[in-house]
Design a protein around this motif. Sequence first.
Motif, mmCIF file in Angstrom:
data_model
loop_
_atom_site.group_PDB
_atom_site.id
_atom_site.type_symbol
_atom_site.label_atom_id
_atom_site.label_comp_id
_atom_site.label_asym_id
_atom_site.label_seq_id
_atom_site.Cartn_x
_atom_site.Cartn_y
_atom_site.Cartn_z
ATOM 1 N N GLU A 28 1.869 5.152 -7.598
ATOM 2 C CA GLU A 28 1.991 3.710 -7.346
ATOM 3 C C GLU A 28 3.039 3.409 -6.274
ATOM 4 O O GLU A 28 2.884 2.475 -5.508
ATOM 5 C CB GLU A 28 2.357 2.966 -8.639
ATOM 6 C CG GLU A 28 1.271 2.971 -9.684
ATOM 7 C CD GLU A 28 0.090 2.085 -9.342
ATOM 8 O OE1 GLU A 28 0.272 1.045 -8.671
ATOM 9 O OE2 GLU A 28 -1.026 2.440 -9.750
ATOM 10 N N SER A 87 0.920 0.520 -1.267
ATOM 11 C CA SER A 87 0.308 -0.546 -2.066
ATOM 12 C C SER A 87 0.413 -1.913 -1.389
ATOM 13 O O SER A 87 -0.388 -2.806 -1.677
ATOM 14 C CB SER A 87 0.933 -0.598 -3.461
ATOM 15 O OG SER A 87 2.320 -0.866 -3.379
ATOM 16 N N ASN A 93 -9.098 -0.934 -3.306
ATOM 17 C CA ASN A 93 -8.889 0.504 -3.480
ATOM 18 C C ASN A 93 -9.917 1.308 -2.698
ATOM 19 O O ASN A 93 -10.513 2.250 -3.209
ATOM 20 C CB ASN A 93 -8.909 0.876 -4.964
ATOM 21 C CG ASN A 93 -7.628 0.458 -5.653
ATOM 22 O OD1 ASN A 93 -6.731 -0.101 -5.042
ATOM 23 N ND2 ASN A 93 -7.527 0.719 -6.930
#
Length: 103
Positions: A28, A87, A93
Amino acid sequence: MKIKVIREACCSQDDQAGPLSIEVDIPEKAMVWELAREIGEANFLQFTGTHRIIDVYCAGKHLFSIPAVGIEGGRVEYIVDRNDLASNYLRENKIQCIWTPGL
């Protein structure tokens, strides 16, 4: 974070020989350069004598360009800050690797 990476074929045989999409998994908190490394080291991108640099986009935003291995002075060219969190740019995605226009 799982990201689907889709690439354009570099030639007609490539269309039939290799996969045109893979899934990469990055943390992440991965930075843009880590995403570039993951894609570049996945043995997924294919290049030819005329197709030597591929551009990487997410949701229409150009993130970086990856050169074929062996290009003199060949380094990933970052359009966004390489030390930003990946991110920040992953509005979806899915990453698209497309050939530089004009090839």
